[in-house]
Design a protein around this motif. Structure first.
Motif, short mmCIF file in Angstrom:
data_model
loop_
_atom_site.label_atom_id
_atom_site.label_comp_id
_atom_site.label_asym_id
_atom_site.label_seq_id
_atom_site.Cartn_x
_atom_site.Cartn_y
_atom_site.Cartn_z
N ALA A 224 76.82 45.59 -106.98
CA ALA A 224 75.39 45.79 -106.70
C ALA A 224 74.79 44.55 -106.04
O ALA A 224 73.99 44.66 -105.10
N ALA A 225 75.17 43.36 -106.50
CA ALA A 225 74.66 42.13 -105.90
C ALA A 225 75.12 41.98 -104.45
O ALA A 225 74.33 41.61 -103.57
N MET A 226 76.39 42.29 -104.19
CA MET A 226 76.90 42.20 -102.82
C MET A 226 76.19 43.20 -101.92
O MET A 226 75.78 42.88 -100.81
N LEU A 227 76.02 44.42 -102.41
CA LEU A 227 75.35 45.45 -101.63
C LEU A 227 73.93 45.02 -101.28
O LEU A 227 73.51 45.10 -100.13
N ARG A 228 73.20 44.50 -102.27
CA ARG A 228 71.82 44.07 -102.04
C ARG A 228 71.76 42.96 -100.99
O ARG A 228 70.97 43.02 -100.05
N GLU A 229 72.62 41.95 -101.13
CA GLU A 229 72.62 40.83 -100.20
C GLU A 229 72.93 41.28 -98.77
O GLU A 229 72.23 40.93 -97.82
N LEU A 230 74.00 42.07 -98.62
CA LEU A 230 74.40 42.50 -97.28
C LEU A 230 73.43 43.52 -96.69
O LEU A 230 73.17 43.49 -95.49
N ALA A 231 72.89 44.40 -97.52
CA ALA A 231 71.94 45.40 -97.01
C ALA A 231 70.68 44.72 -96.48
O ALA A 231 70.13 45.14 -95.47
N ARG A 232 70.24 43.68 -97.15
CA ARG A 232 69.04 42.96 -96.66
C ARG A 232 69.27 42.37 -95.28
O ARG A 232 68.39 42.39 -94.44
N GLU A 233 70.47 41.85 -95.04
CA GLU A 233 70.75 41.21 -93.75
C GLU A 233 71.13 42.21 -92.67
O GLU A 233 70.75 42.03 -91.51
N PHE A 234 71.89 43.25 -93.01
CA PHE A 234 72.49 44.10 -91.98
C PHE A 234 71.94 45.52 -91.90
O PHE A 234 72.28 46.24 -90.97
N ILE A 235 71.13 45.97 -92.86
CA ILE A 235 70.67 47.35 -92.85
C ILE A 235 69.15 47.45 -92.91
O ILE A 235 68.52 47.92 -91.98
N VAL A 236 68.56 47.01 -94.01
CA VAL A 236 67.15 47.32 -94.26
C VAL A 236 66.17 46.45 -93.49
O VAL A 236 64.98 46.76 -93.45
N HIS A 237 66.63 45.40 -92.84
CA HIS A 237 65.73 44.57 -92.04
C HIS A 237 65.11 45.38 -90.90
O HIS A 237 64.06 45.03 -90.38
N GLU A 238 65.76 46.48 -90.51
CA GLU A 238 65.24 47.34 -89.44
C GLU A 238 64.39 48.49 -89.97
O GLU A 238 63.83 49.24 -89.20
N SER A 239 64.34 48.62 -91.28
CA SER A 239 63.68 49.77 -91.90
C SER A 239 62.21 49.49 -92.16
O SER A 239 61.76 48.35 -92.11
N THR A 240 61.49 50.55 -92.50
CA THR A 240 60.13 50.37 -92.97
C THR A 240 60.21 49.68 -94.34
O THR A 240 61.26 49.70 -95.00
N LEU A 241 59.12 49.09 -94.79
CA LEU A 241 59.11 48.47 -96.11
C LEU A 241 59.45 49.49 -97.18
O LEU A 241 60.20 49.21 -98.11
#
Length: 156
Positions: free
Chosen positions: A18-35
């Motif tokens: 879960a920690a890895m997913l959160r860290e990587l998702a913030r950098e590579f996925i959700v930065h392009e998403s709506t809040l």
């Protein structure tokens, strides 16, 4: 690279996954998403969410190098690549491909026909392309999260 062990996820792995997913998702996925999209994705994919995915039948494998979590993969329903994350330290070293090969074989061994879909982030499109996936449509947005539908055809 040091010896890599790929094995099924165990309950004790969930906090690190879960920690890895959160860290990587913030950098590579959700930065392009709506809040809202980012918040929803991160909430649905926390430790509790991963436990729920396991309970609903998703099959997870983890890659460990020197006892450290290097990455993980999850398959839903023997035909959908649901998660594939590799820690930044281990990217571009074959970990993702090794996880995919393991997960794909397990899915086919459980009755899958060898065809798979994935909803790739913009960052991951070239990664999935290197694994043989092709786009099946334009970039889509669901619940504020952008993704690219892709498919891997069954190889006879």
């Amino acid at each position: 690279m040091n010896q890599m062990l790929i094995r099924p996820l165990q309950a004790g792995d969930i906090p690190a996954v879960a920690a890895m997913l959160r860290e990587l998702a913030r950098e590579f996925i959700v930065h392009e998403s709506t809040l809202e999209g980012a918040s929803t994705f991160l909430a649905e994919n926390n430790a509790q969410g991963i436990r729920g995915f396991l309970a609903s039948g998703h099959v997870y494998h983890v890659a460990l190098i020197e006892g450290e979590l290097a990455g993980f993969v999850a398959i839903r329903g023997c035909n959908h690549l649901f998660h594939l994350f590799v820690g930044k330290r281990w990217q571009r070293r074959g970990v993702g491909r090794a996880l995919w090969v393991t997960a794909r074989a397990a899915a086919q061994g459980s009755g899958g026909d060898g065809s798979f879909t994935v909803n790739a982030s913009n960052f991951a499109v070239p990664v999935y392309g290197a694994l043989g996936f092709v786009r099946t449509g334009p970039t889509a947005c669901v619940k504020g999260l952008y993704f690219n539908p892709m498919r891997l055809a069954r190889r006879d």
